[in-house]
Write a protein that holds these residues in place. Structure first.
Motif, short mmCIF file in Angstrom:
data_model
loop_
_atom_site.label_atom_id
_atom_site.label_comp_id
_atom_site.label_asym_id
_atom_site.label_seq_id
_atom_site.Cartn_x
_atom_site.Cartn_y
_atom_site.Cartn_z
N ASP A 178 0.12 -9.94 -5.12
CA ASP A 178 0.15 -10.38 -6.53
C ASP A 178 -0.96 -9.70 -7.32
N MET A 179 -2.16 -9.64 -6.74
CA MET A 179 -3.28 -8.98 -7.43
C MET A 179 -2.98 -7.51 -7.67
N GLU A 207 0.35 -3.47 -13.36
CA GLU A 207 0.85 -3.73 -14.70
C GLU A 207 -0.20 -3.35 -15.74
N ARG A 208 -1.48 -3.72 -15.50
CA ARG A 208 -2.55 -3.35 -16.43
C ARG A 208 -2.67 -1.84 -16.54
N GLU A 209 -2.62 -1.18 -15.40
CA GLU A 209 -2.73 0.28 -15.42
C GLU A 209 -1.55 0.89 -16.16
N ARG A 262 -1.86 3.14 -19.48
CA ARG A 262 -1.25 4.48 -19.56
C ARG A 262 -0.29 4.57 -20.74
N LYS A 263 0.47 3.49 -20.95
CA LYS A 263 1.41 3.49 -22.06
C LYS A 263 0.65 3.56 -23.38
#
Length: 168
Positions: A95-96, A102-104, A108-109
């Motif tokens: 999960d971590m 997702e943060r990365e 990037r987005k």
């Protein structure tokens, strides 16, 4: 041996056949010797070893029974508990990692969006610059054309004045 004796009973070679059979049995037929050795080995084995193998097998049976009844369930329970804990930890780690990914991905987005906006701004600036250059080129071309026209007029007037002086 009986067939041989029956066939050779009336013949003079009977003693020779009997001697050959006796030589064969002494030199080549080892069954009586091997049977005697086997009997001797079994007797010695049983006397010297006694019931020791039986006791060893009984102890082995008891050990296996104790292992199956007591140790194996304890091991299974400990393994089950530890595996459940390991699965929980792995799930938490998973999960971590998923959140970090997702943060990365969002970072990037965002970076890609910023880069795209800068690229669009640069392209717009470049197009504006190229339009200014074309306008300035048109202005310079127009000035050049006017200068050429003025020079043509000046030279034509100079030719006219020069033509006045040539006629003298």
């Amino acid at each position: 041996d009986r067939r041989r004796e029956a066939l050779a009973a009336g013949s003079p070679i009977q003693p020779i056949i009997k001697d050959v059979g006796e030589i064969y049995s002494r030199l080549l037929d080892h069954r009586p010797v091997i049977q005697g050795e086997i009997r001797y080995f079994v007797k010695e084995f049983e006397e010297k070893r006694g019931l020791r193998e039986l006791r060893v097998l009984e102890n082995l049976k008891n050990t296996i029974f104790e292992t199956n009844e007591r140790v194996l369930p304890k091991c299974e329970q400990a393994m089950h508990d530890n595996l459940n804990e390991a699965v929980k930890r792995l799930q938490a780690a998973n999960d971590m990692i998923h959140r970090l990914q997702e943060r990365e991905h969002e970072a990037r987005k965002l970076q890609a969006d910023k880069l795209m906006a800068r690229e669009e701004k640069r392209v717009a600036h470049w197009e504006e610059f190229m339009k200014e250059q074309q306008n300035e080129q048109a202005d310079v071309d127009e000035e050049h054309r006017k200068a050429v026209e003025r020079l043509k007029e000046q030279y034509s007037e100079m030719e006219k004045e020069l033509a006045k002086y040539v006629s003298f």
